[in-house]
Design a protein around this motif. Sequence first.
Motif, PDB file in Angstrom:
ATOM      1  N   UNK A 176       0.833  -1.200   0.000  1.00 29.62           N
ATOM      2  CA  UNK A 176       0.000   0.000   0.000  1.00 29.62           C
ATOM      3  C   UNK A 176       0.869   1.253   0.000  1.00 29.62           C
ATOM      4  N   UNK A 177       1.909   1.260   0.851  1.00 25.89           N
ATOM      5  CA  UNK A 177       2.803   2.419   0.925  1.00 25.89           C
ATOM      6  C   UNK A 177       3.599   2.574  -0.366  1.00 25.89           C
ATOM      7  N   UNK A 178       4.027   1.452  -0.934  1.00 31.11           N
ATOM      8  CA  UNK A 178       4.798   1.500  -2.182  1.00 31.11           C
ATOM      9  C   UNK A 178       3.934   2.019  -3.325  1.00 31.11           C
ATOM     10  N   UNK A 179       2.689   1.578  -3.369  1.00 30.83           N
ATOM     11  CA  UNK A 179       1.791   2.043  -4.427  1.00 30.83           C
ATOM     12  C   UNK A 179       1.619   3.562  -4.361  1.00 30.83           C
ATOM     13  N   UNK A 180       1.436   4.097  -3.158  1.00 35.16           N
ATOM     14  CA  UNK A 180       1.295   5.546  -2.993  1.00 35.16           C
ATOM     15  C   UNK A 180       2.604   6.260  -3.356  1.00 35.16           C
ATOM     16  N   UNK A 181       3.722   5.616  -3.063  1.00 35.39           N
ATOM     17  CA  UNK A 181       5.020   6.187  -3.435  1.00 35.39           C
ATOM     18  C   UNK A 181       5.152   6.265  -4.952  1.00 35.39           C
ATOM     19  N   UNK A 182       4.743   5.224  -5.646  1.00 35.05           N
ATOM     20  CA  UNK A 182       4.832   5.214  -7.106  1.00 35.05           C
ATOM     21  C   UNK A 182       3.894   6.251  -7.718  1.00 35.05           C
ATOM     22  N   UNK A 183       2.690   6.366  -7.148  1.00 32.61           N
ATOM     23  CA  UNK A 183       1.737   7.364  -7.632  1.00 32.61           C
ATOM     24  C   UNK A 183       2.322   8.767  -7.498  1.00 32.61           C
ATOM     25  N   UNK A 214       0.956  16.322  10.567  1.00 30.67           N
ATOM     26  CA  UNK A 214       1.743  17.533  10.680  1.00 30.67           C
ATOM     27  C   UNK A 214       3.111  17.388  10.034  1.00 30.67           C
ATOM     28  N   UNK A 215       3.891  18.456  10.071  1.00 27.12           N
ATOM     29  CA  UNK A 215       5.206  18.487   9.422  1.00 27.12           C
ATOM     30  C   UNK A 215       6.249  18.862  10.461  1.00 27.12           C
ATOM     31  N   UNK A 216       7.146  17.962  10.756  1.00 27.70           N
ATOM     32  CA  UNK A 216       8.129  18.171  11.810  1.00 27.70           C
ATOM     33  C   UNK A 216       9.332  18.981  11.320  1.00 27.70           C
ATOM     34  N   UNK A 217      10.242  19.223  12.252  1.00 23.24           N
ATOM     35  CA  UNK A 217      11.467  19.979  11.972  1.00 23.24           C
ATOM     36  C   UNK A 217      12.310  19.296  10.900  1.00 23.24           C
ATOM     37  N   UNK A 218      12.280  17.962  10.894  1.00 19.77           N
ATOM     38  CA  UNK A 218      13.024  17.215   9.882  1.00 19.77           C
ATOM     39  C   UNK A 218      12.254  17.026   8.595  1.00 19.77           C
ATOM     40  N   UNK A 219      10.931  16.890   8.706  1.00 19.72           N
ATOM     41  CA  UNK A 219      10.105  16.690   7.516  1.00 19.72           C
ATOM     42  C   UNK A 219      10.179  17.873   6.559  1.00 19.72           C
ATOM     43  N   UNK A 220      10.331  19.081   7.088  1.00 18.77           N
ATOM     44  CA  UNK A 220      10.284  20.278   6.256  1.00 18.77           C
ATOM     45  C   UNK A 220      11.512  20.404   5.364  1.00 18.77           C
ATOM     46  N   UNK A 221      12.554  19.612   5.636  1.00 20.45           N
ATOM     47  CA  UNK A 221      13.715  19.579   4.737  1.00 20.45           C
ATOM     48  C   UNK A 221      13.825  18.220   4.048  1.00 20.45           C
ATOM     49  N   UNK A 222      12.767  17.418   4.160  1.00 20.37           N
ATOM     50  CA  UNK A 222      12.735  16.108   3.503  1.00 20.37           C
ATOM     51  C   UNK A 222      13.869  15.211   3.972  1.00 20.37           C
ATOM     52  N   UNK A 223      14.189  15.292   5.256  1.00 24.52           N
ATOM     53  CA  UNK A 223      15.334  14.566   5.794  1.00 24.52           C
ATOM     54  C   UNK A 223      15.185  13.056   5.628  1.00 24.52           C
ATOM     55  N   UNK A 224      13.968  12.544   5.848  1.00 25.82           N
ATOM     56  CA  UNK A 224      13.740  11.106   5.730  1.00 25.82           C
ATOM     57  C   UNK A 224      13.027  10.732   4.427  1.00 25.82           C
ATOM     58  N   UNK A 225      12.804  11.714   3.558  1.00 28.97           N
ATOM     59  CA  UNK A 225      12.151  11.487   2.258  1.00 28.97           C
ATOM     60  C   UNK A 225      10.774  10.832   2.417  1.00 28.97           C
ATOM     61  N   UNK A 226      10.058  11.286   3.421  1.00 32.73           N
ATOM     62  CA  UNK A 226       8.738  10.726   3.715  1.00 32.73           C
ATOM     63  C   UNK A 226       7.653  11.550   3.034  1.00 32.73           C
ATOM     64  N   UNK A 227       6.748  10.873   2.319  1.00 28.30           N
ATOM     65  CA  UNK A 227       5.616  11.556   1.701  1.00 28.30           C
ATOM     66  C   UNK A 227       4.529  11.788   2.746  1.00 28.30           C
ATOM     67  N   UNK A 228       4.047  13.016   2.826  1.00 26.31           N
ATOM     68  CA  UNK A 228       3.030  13.390   3.811  1.00 26.31           C
ATOM     69  C   UNK A 228       1.765  13.796   3.079  1.00 26.31           C
ATOM     70  N   UNK A 229       0.652  13.223   3.493  1.00 22.47           N
ATOM     71  CA  UNK A 229      -0.630  13.544   2.857  1.00 22.47           C
ATOM     72  C   UNK A 229      -0.912  15.044   2.938  1.00 22.47           C
ATOM     73  N   UNK A 230      -1.224  15.631   1.801  1.00 22.33           N
ATOM     74  CA  UNK A 230      -1.576  17.046   1.776  1.00 22.33           C
ATOM     75  C   UNK A 230      -0.394  17.994   1.777  1.00 22.33           C
ATOM     76  N   UNK A 231       0.841  17.464   1.690  1.00 25.82           N
ATOM     77  CA  UNK A 231       2.013  18.334   1.684  1.00 25.82           C
ATOM     78  C   UNK A 231       3.091  17.756   0.777  1.00 25.82           C
ATOM     79  N   UNK A 232       3.384  18.467  -0.298  1.00 24.85           N
ATOM     80  CA  UNK A 232       4.443  18.093  -1.224  1.00 24.85           C
ATOM     81  C   UNK A 232       5.645  18.977  -0.910  1.00 24.85           C
TER      82      UNK A 232
END
Length: 407
Positions: free
Chosen positions: A119-126, A372-390
Amino acid sequence: MCLGTLFVLLNIFPIHRKTNDKGQKYTSCGFELTLAALIIASVNVVFYISLFLRVEEASRIPAIVSACMCFFLTLIMLVNGVLRLFVTAKQPGVVLKILVFAFWWVPILNLVLLFLIMKKVYREMEFNEYRYLLNTERRDERLCETKYPLYMVHGVFFRDWQNFNYWGRIPGELIKNGAKIYYGNHQSAASVEQSAEELKQGLLKIIEETNCEKVNIIAHSKGGIDARYMISMLGMGKYTASLTTINTPHYGCKFVSRILEKTSQKTLSLVGSGYEKIFSKLGDDNPDFYGSLLPLTDESCARWNEILKDDENVLYQSTGSMMKTPFGSIPPLILGYNLIKKHEGDNDGLVSVKSMVWGDFLGVAVPKGNEGISHGDVIDLTKKNIDGFDVCEFYIDLVNKLRLKGL
């Protein structure tokens, strides 16, 4: 023979989605193989159960041999696909991958875990297909082709390594849209004064190599204070067109202040010594763990704000992000979120929104979900896709606005 050839080709060259990222091609191939293996396995289970119920006992031996062969071939396809996903997929995360590896032998649970990964991989590919098509469509617009190059300044406790970019996928996406990027390459842990001096040398090198008149600085966390010091105290305002700070604690970091208040000097010295030994081997000339934290306290930032005067020829602007719950990030930020929320309200796990404001405030990034978007998320430190935030589009928009201002 035809089916055998098709099986081999499918395992080597599965169909994959459109992307110019080699890693994502392998991820897409892994998804196709895993999905195909699961479908084939389901069909075979139904077919052979039905077959065993219909044929006589003497005729079941060939059917058993056939079933074993199908099981073995399907297993090859499944292992091939899962291994590709484990190596190349980013979004499932390390924890989920470890759980699959640990419980692959437990019936039902292994299928549930594998389903979560799929499921996570499919969303990553999308998401990656969406970004690929978006960049292809607007390639000629050159949204990030600013007059002056970008100077990316990292925060504390990290370096600008080529194989582990502090800014995650952001630089690559900016470059695809026309940006020219340079990095601070200063030490991971140092005083504001030392970091500013290193940033100055890096800026002058850019000016010398490119003959550009100025740079646009994008700085995260402590890097924003380092850049302000460089501009104000080291005479770099004449070479700076703009300074955009991201989640910078301009008025202090309550979490850091509390850590320094509650932790003994012996413990700080022990932790700092270990950190400094590691990063000395990783490239730092003289890392200073305690000296890099002290400038982030409320008292230190208040002093910086009295000393550091904005250059009237530089555009100062700031932005940030916030978490919505304490469970939207890694443990240190969970503790920080609760502490700062109690005293200062909305925050990113380390810095309050109030402390992020400097110059023209561009607002706070808040996704639609509950994470939400953490201190690390805002620089894409872990390359995590967040719903509603590109996160990549967030920076493309920032840089495009600089371009539209003639910077």
